[in-house]
Design an enzyme around this catalytic site. Structure first.
Site, PDB file in Angstrom:
ATOM      1  N   LYS A   1       0.815  -1.212   0.000  1.00 22.15           N
ATOM      2  CA  LYS A   1       0.000   0.000   0.000  1.00 22.15           C
ATOM      3  C   LYS A   1       0.850   1.264   0.000  1.00 22.15           C
ATOM      4  O   LYS A   1       2.042   1.247   0.289  1.00 22.15           O
ATOM      5  CB  LYS A   1      -0.995  -0.048   1.166  1.00 22.15           C
ATOM      6  CG  LYS A   1      -2.090  -1.080   0.899  1.00 22.15           C
ATOM      7  CD  LYS A   1      -3.237  -1.019   1.862  1.00 22.15           C
ATOM      8  CE  LYS A   1      -4.333  -1.994   1.400  1.00 22.15           C
ATOM      9  NZ  LYS A   1      -5.452  -2.062   2.360  1.00 22.15           N
TER      10      LYS A   1
ATOM     11  N   ARG B   1      -3.449 -10.313   4.523  1.00 21.66           N
ATOM     12  CA  ARG B   1      -3.857 -10.370   3.114  1.00 21.66           C
ATOM     13  C   ARG B   1      -2.732  -9.762   2.292  1.00 21.66           C
ATOM     14  O   ARG B   1      -2.407  -8.577   2.454  1.00 21.66           O
ATOM     15  CB  ARG B   1      -5.169  -9.599   2.918  1.00 21.66           C
ATOM     16  CG  ARG B   1      -5.703  -9.597   1.489  1.00 21.66           C
ATOM     17  CD  ARG B   1      -7.031  -8.840   1.440  1.00 21.66           C
ATOM     18  NE  ARG B   1      -7.598  -8.836   0.096  1.00 21.66           N
ATOM     19  CZ  ARG B   1      -7.339  -7.919  -0.829  1.00 21.66           C
ATOM     20  NH1 ARG B   1      -6.507  -6.903  -0.545  1.00 21.66           N
ATOM     21  NH2 ARG B   1      -7.894  -7.987  -2.025  1.00 21.66           N
TER      22      ARG B   1
END
Length: 301
Positions: free
Chosen positions: A243, A282
């Protein structure tokens, strides 16, 4: 070991897909490891996801990639057909289903435990019919009652991820009095809707929603406060993989690291949150994160 048979869609101009001659028993949630954090592999069947958009844009390519993750040790394969990156366009429902349903079915038949990443109850229902066990819903505070009723009726496991707004507006919704307190309170409000509909606590998986309606610094605050999410009494899933806030952390000469350069930092976060009790992570790159959860489990032991 069983040899592999040809998969649907294989041929001279397609990617060969490894499919077992004898399908393995369908994976169950109860068969997931309990001695370490679980690893959920991200499989985006999209042309525009921020990290791997276009890599698995055909059904055959997506199935092959999902099988590689599964055989490489991923505990869960999370299949999504709509990008959730900031500013992403909404995908028509029929197109989302065209992308994900055959992939879900093929992976489930191969023995993988499959999660479907969708905001839509209709897509989620069809994915459950195709063999998915988990619904990973990024809609957050906007979770539809249809979705909640579906989870209750079908007894599915449900990832309740904190979010505000949709992908087009969420970056403007980062104003919190206290990000940790507010995210927890807003998460609990949706959790209580699930409970009221009859969803059992053990079926609810809480995700703080890193990167969704949060600034980089707010993401770090949530990671530091992960125990507060554990105190809710639900399984906690952390999704930090590649991210933007990791790219910002790894800035060199004024340039943020590209998504594919963030895997080592992702594995570091995996080790941190797994060692502090997170149920799962994840991630895009399964192997280093599988190593990280094993190290974290050994350190905790």
């Amino acid at each position: 070991m069983d040899t592999l048979a040809a998969a649907p869609g294989t041929g001279p101009n397609t990617t060969p897909l490894p499919v077992l001659r004898k399908p393995l028993p369908r994976a169950t949630f109860e068969s997931l490891p309990t001695d370490r954090a679980v690893v959920m592999g991200i499989l985006n069947v999209t042309p525009d996801s921020f990290s791997d958009g276009g890599q698995h844009s055909s059904v055959d390519e997506a199935i092959a990639a999902g099988l590689r993750m599964f055989y490489g040790g991923a505990d869960i394969i999370d299949v999504g057909g709509e990008s959730t990156r900031p500013g992403a366009d909404e995908v028509p429902e029929d197109e989302e289903q065209r992308r994900v349903l055959p992939v879900v079915e093929a992976l489930a038949k191969a023995g993988a435990l499959v999660s479907v990443d969708t905001r839509r109850a209709t897509t989620a229902a069809k994915a459950l019919d195709a063999g998915a066990v988990i619904i990973n819903d990024v809609s957050g505070l906007e979770a539809s009652q249809d979705m909640i009723d579906l989870v209750a009726d079908r007894g599915a496991y449900y990832v309740l991820m904190h979010n505000r707004g949709n992908s087009r507006v969420m970056t403007s919704l980062t104003d919190y009095a206290d990000v940790l307190d507010d995210v927890l309170a807003e998460t609990v409000s949706v959790r209580d809707r699930l409970r009221a509909a009859g969803v059992h606590d053990e079926k609810i998986i809480v995700d703080p929603g890193l990167g969704f309606a949060k600034t980089g610094e707010q993401n770090w605050t949530l990671i530091r406060g992960i125990e507060r999410f554990l105190d809710l009494g639900h399984k906690v899933l952390v999704a930090a993989s590649r991210k933007r806030f990791l790219g910002e952390l790894l800035t060199t000469a004024g340039k943020a690291a590209e998504p594919e350069q963030r895997d080592a930092a992702t594995a570091a976060i995996t080790a941190v949150v797994a060692s502090r009790g997170a149920w799962g992570v994840r991630v895009h790159d399964v192997a280093p994160n599988l190593d990280a959860v094993k190290v974290a489990a050994r350190a905790r032991a």
